[in-house]
Scaffold this motif. Sequence first.
Motif, short mmCIF file in Angstrom:
data_model
loop_
_atom_site.label_atom_id
_atom_site.label_comp_id
_atom_site.label_asym_id
_atom_site.label_seq_id
_atom_site.Cartn_x
_atom_site.Cartn_y
_atom_site.Cartn_z
N ILE A 1 0.86 -1.18 0.00
CA ILE A 1 0.00 0.00 0.00
C ILE A 1 0.89 1.23 0.00
O ILE A 1 1.91 1.28 0.69
N ARG B 1 -3.04 -1.44 10.49
CA ARG B 1 -3.25 -2.83 10.88
C ARG B 1 -4.74 -3.11 11.11
O ARG B 1 -5.26 -4.15 10.70
N PHE C 1 -6.53 -3.19 7.61
CA PHE C 1 -6.26 -4.43 6.88
C PHE C 1 -6.79 -5.64 7.62
O PHE C 1 -7.19 -6.63 7.00
N TYR D 1 -10.00 -7.66 6.75
CA TYR D 1 -10.07 -8.58 5.62
C TYR D 1 -9.50 -9.96 5.92
O TYR D 1 -9.64 -10.87 5.12
N ILE E 1 -3.61 -11.09 9.95
CA ILE E 1 -2.35 -10.54 9.46
C ILE E 1 -1.19 -11.33 10.05
O ILE E 1 -1.08 -11.49 11.26
N VAL F 1 1.81 -5.58 3.90
CA VAL F 1 0.99 -6.35 4.84
C VAL F 1 0.91 -7.78 4.31
O VAL F 1 0.56 -7.99 3.15
N ALA G 1 -5.87 -11.26 1.19
CA ALA G 1 -5.06 -10.26 0.49
C ALA G 1 -5.78 -9.76 -0.75
O ALA G 1 -5.82 -8.55 -1.02
N ALA H 1 -8.56 -7.41 0.26
CA ALA H 1 -8.03 -6.12 0.71
C ALA H 1 -7.66 -5.25 -0.48
O ALA H 1 -7.97 -4.06 -0.51
N LEU I 1 -9.46 -1.74 -1.08
CA LEU I 1 -8.69 -0.59 -0.64
C LEU I 1 -7.96 0.15 -1.76
O LEU I 1 -7.55 1.30 -1.56
N CYS J 1 -3.27 0.22 -3.54
CA CYS J 1 -3.01 -1.06 -2.87
C CYS J 1 -2.95 -2.14 -3.95
O CYS J 1 -3.85 -2.22 -4.78
#
Length: 187
Positions: free
Chosen positions: A8, A21, A24, A27, A30, A46, A54, A57, A61, A73
């Motif tokens: 990102i 954090r 993300f 979704y 992590i 991330v 992933a 996200a 995003l 992203c």
Amino acid sequence: EDGRAVYICDFTPSLPDDLLRQLFGQYGDIAGFERVDTHGEAAAVVEFTAAGAAAEAVEMLNFGVLRGTTCRCMPVGAVEKIVRTMESGHRLVVERLDPSIESRGLRDLCALFGSVLDCKVQLDEQERSLGRGFVHFAHEAEAAKASGLMGGRRVCDTVVELRSFGFADEGLFSGCLYDCAATRALA
């Protein structure tokens, strides 16, 4: 690359890591997070525990607005390919863009010609278009097709010009100094 890591960039440098954090984390779980601010530009990698998280996200995003700033992203694998193909005809500079065109719209338009790895309309501090952008295609032939069919054509109220990107163009855009170390931050 197993598709679990995302990159990102273009977010406000003062954005706290815990907020990123949390964002993300909506979704999926992590597995790792690393801030990789380089050359004065904010970026982060991330890593999720699952590739599906992933992908979601990135879908949600990319071109999202975080605290008033449009961010980008993308999968780390895409960034690695971008770095390898930056000056090989895959990336085009788009000039004389109509001010109403946003990054998402430019990406959607360019996706008619092939797979877009990254795309951006450069904005000023007030998030207004500066009339230029770039698009990075997965394949050189797709970029050539877009250039041939879009160059010199009217898009909204302006006639756009497309040309191949060169490293001298880096200064025209923020968020384009992909740090190769950033893509390996969680490797």
